[in-house]
Motif scaffolding. Structure first.
Motif, PDB file in Angstrom:
ATOM      1  N   ARG A 248       0.728  -1.301  -0.077  1.00  9.40           N
ATOM      2  CA  ARG A 248       0.026  -0.005  -0.084  1.00  9.40           C
ATOM      3  C   ARG A 248       0.952   1.251   0.208  1.00  9.40           C
ATOM      4  O   ARG A 248       0.325   2.330  -0.565  1.00  9.40           O
ATOM      5  CB  ARG A 248      -1.114   0.041   1.267  1.00  9.40           C
ATOM      6  CG  ARG A 248      -2.242  -1.167   1.039  1.00  9.40           C
ATOM      7  CD  ARG A 248      -3.053  -0.854   2.233  1.00  9.40           C
ATOM      8  NE  ARG A 248      -4.218  -1.895   2.440  1.00  9.40           N
ATOM      9  CZ  ARG A 248      -5.279  -1.926   1.762  1.00  9.40           C
ATOM     10  NH1 ARG A 248      -5.526  -0.753   0.819  1.00  9.40           N
ATOM     11  NH2 ARG A 248      -6.113  -2.683   2.047  1.00  9.40           N
TER      12      ARG A 248
ATOM     13  N   ASP B 231      -2.054   1.608  -5.034  1.00 14.14           N
ATOM     14  CA  ASP B 231      -3.326   1.926  -4.360  1.00 14.14           C
ATOM     15  C   ASP B 231      -4.041   0.404  -4.812  1.00 14.14           C
ATOM     16  O   ASP B 231      -4.010   0.020  -5.827  1.00 14.14           O
ATOM     17  CB  ASP B 231      -4.376   2.872  -4.900  1.00 14.14           C
ATOM     18  CG  ASP B 231      -4.092   4.134  -4.123  1.00 14.14           C
ATOM     19  OD1 ASP B 231      -3.253   4.205  -3.133  1.00 14.14           O
ATOM     20  OD2 ASP B 231      -4.373   5.128  -4.796  1.00 14.14           O
TER      21      ASP B 231
ATOM     22  N   SER C 292      -7.665  -2.102  -5.067  1.00  9.18           N
ATOM     23  CA  SER C 292      -9.280  -2.185  -5.009  1.00  9.18           C
ATOM     24  C   SER C 292      -9.716  -2.718  -3.656  1.00  9.18           C
ATOM     25  O   SER C 292      -8.813  -3.355  -2.956  1.00  9.18           O
ATOM     26  CB  SER C 292      -9.635  -2.775  -6.132  1.00  9.18           C
ATOM     27  OG  SER C 292      -9.313  -4.392  -6.078  1.00  9.18           O
TER      28      SER C 292
ATOM     29  N   LYS D 230      -0.659   5.354  -7.244  1.00  6.69           N
ATOM     30  CA  LYS D 230      -1.297   6.054  -6.129  1.00  6.69           C
ATOM     31  C   LYS D 230      -2.092   7.136  -6.517  1.00  6.69           C
ATOM     32  O   LYS D 230      -1.653   7.998  -7.475  1.00  6.69           O
ATOM     33  CB  LYS D 230      -0.147   6.446  -5.208  1.00  6.69           C
ATOM     34  CG  LYS D 230       0.677   5.371  -4.450  1.00  6.69           C
ATOM     35  CD  LYS D 230      -0.226   4.437  -3.378  1.00  6.69           C
ATOM     36  CE  LYS D 230      -0.037   5.428  -2.142  1.00  6.69           C
ATOM     37  NZ  LYS D 230      -0.815   4.634  -1.108  1.00  6.69           N
TER      38      LYS D 230
ATOM     39  N   SER E  65      -5.035   6.882  -8.197  1.00  2.37           N
ATOM     40  CA  SER E  65      -5.418   6.556  -9.294  1.00  2.37           C
ATOM     41  C   SER E  65      -7.144   7.000  -9.165  1.00  2.37           C
ATOM     42  O   SER E  65      -7.816   6.414  -8.019  1.00  2.37           O
ATOM     43  CB  SER E  65      -5.584   5.483  -9.803  1.00  2.37           C
ATOM     44  OG  SER E  65      -6.185   4.965 -11.023  1.00  2.37           O
TER      45      SER E  65
ATOM     46  N   VAL F 258      -9.803   3.778  -8.878  1.00  3.12           N
ATOM     47  CA  VAL F 258     -10.057   2.926  -7.527  1.00  3.12           C
ATOM     48  C   VAL F 258     -11.690   3.043  -7.293  1.00  3.12           C
ATOM     49  O   VAL F 258     -12.221   1.918  -7.374  1.00  3.12           O
ATOM     50  CB  VAL F 258      -9.127   3.129  -6.564  1.00  3.12           C
ATOM     51  CG1 VAL F 258      -9.563   2.411  -5.267  1.00  3.12           C
ATOM     52  CG2 VAL F 258      -7.949   3.208  -7.004  1.00  3.12           C
TER      53      VAL F 258
END
Length: 262
Positions: A104, A108, A110, A226, A228, A231
């Motif tokens: 993480r 990122d 889901s 990161k 995005s 998501v």
């Protein structure tokens, strides 16, 4: 198979009650999705047709329809995938990727779309050990792993002694190469999540088997650069697919019907 199907059906804690009207329309936007195509039944190349198929392909195709994106697929090795997503070289990755806090920091995730467990894969005629403890006790036995993967860390910390440089772990660039070494007798054990493990064992015609109890539980998620903006739409689509039974149907197709046809 029933146990794996039950795990898959009970996998993610996704929001329910989402209707089609709530889903965003991304206007046909092109989304580049990267994968390795080495983890049946999640994603792999069908030896009969040469086509890339699997649970994740079907899931992403369904997501694409629901949020109106155009998916373009690319291939990458596992060790390059997370850094490439972190650097923004691709929009999304699907590869049975375990959701972990250290990852993480770079990408990122889901929401969870599937929960699996780590399994020990051995040769079909293996009789020297039948669980993690008996494998660890025989110092002549070797394990295969891809560096930086969850199977590598489980082998190090849950099967062996916590030494990441332990010479009993032989490193391979791909999961397929690990399995080839196992079948050739060059190593004695390979770990994989239960989805991949059950898929390859079902296709091996008795040459491989699973021994011992599952070694922990892992949640899978798609990954993105990161920050995005994909998501939230992907999560919304997953929530709707959970609520309307689409994920359950995919689980049946790939974790039960497909294996029975092997």
């Amino acid at each position: 198979m029933t146990r794996i199907l039950a795990l898959a059906a009970a996998a993610a804690v996704l929001a329910t009650g989402v209707s089609a009207a709530d889903l965003p329309d991304l206007g046909g936007r092109e989304v580049v999705v990267v994968t390795e195509n080495t983890y049946p039944p999640l994603q792999f190349v069908d030896p009969a047709s040469g086509s890339a198929i699997g649970w994740e392909y079907d899931a992403v195709a369904e997501i694409a329809k629901r949020i109106n994106i155009t998916v373009v697929y690319e291939n990458s090795s596992w060790d390059a995938m997370i850094p490439a997503i972190g650097a923004g070289q691709y929009d999304m990755a699907m590869n049975g990727i375990t959701i972990r806090d250290d990852r993480r920091e770079k990408v990122d995730f889901s929401d969870t779309y599937l929960t699996s467990q780590m399994q020990m894969i051995v040769a079909g005629d293996e009789d020297r050990f039948d669980d993690a403890a008996s494998f660890a006790a025989d110092t002549d036995l070797l394990a295969a792993a891809q560096p930086g993967t969850t199977p590598f860390y489980v082998t190090v910390y849950d099967v062996l002694d916590g030494d990441e440089a332990n010479p009993r772990i032989k490193l391979f660039e791909t999961f397929g190469a690990s399995l080839q070494a196992l079948r050739a007798g060059d190593v004695d054990l390979a770990l994989s999540d239960s989805t991949a493990a059950n898929g390859v064992v079902a296709a091996a015609g008795g040459a491989l088997k699973i021994v011992g109890e599952p070694l922990g539980t892992e949640d899978f998620g798609f990954i993105f650069p990161k920050g995005s903006d994909l998501v939230a739409p992907v999560n919304a689509a997953l929530a709707e697919m959970k609520a309307d039974g689409t994920l359950d149907a995919l689980n049946k197709t790939w974790f039960l019907d497909y294996k029975m046809g092997q």
